[in-house]
Design a protein around this motif. Structure first.
Motif: not given
Length: 108
Positions: A2-5, A22-31
């Motif tokens: 996330x820091x890199x992005x 429900x299998x989406x990892x880090x969805x909230x963080x990406x959004x």
């Protein structure tokens, strides 16, 4: 990651494919990253058991990418484009078929 992005100067475009949302990892963080930097990140999901195409077929990652095939092809022709793919080997043929047809249409 996330820091890199967040400090990346280009345009990361993430295609995330899973069977269920429900299998989406880090969805909230990406959004949240997209919300904070709407012009600096693209994010597309393919949720095969919950989403369908216009034809009513399951939405797989290669199907979602096909929606953006011409734009992806233009990016792939650039010297400064890098691609990282991670996933099941079964998705490789669908993605390869898209790119091969675009390359042929472009005389490559």
């Amino acid at each position: 990651m996330f820091i890199v992005l967040m400090s990346f100067n280009g345009l990361p475009w993430l295609f995330l494919g899973v069977p269920t949302s429900s299998s989406l990892l880090y969805k909230e963080e990406f959004e949240k990253m997209k919300e904070k930097n709407p012009d600096n990140i693209r994010l597309d999901f393919a949720v095969s058991r919950e989403q369908t195409t216009d034809k009513g077929e399951k939405m797989y990652i290669q199907t979602r990418m096909a929606e953006f095939a011409k734009e992806l092809w233009e990016l792939l022709k650039r010297d400064n484009t890098f691609v990282y793919m991670c996933g099941l080997k079964g998705m490789e043929k669908g993605i390869d078929d898209i790119m091969v047809s675009l390359a042929a249409a472009d005389g490559e």
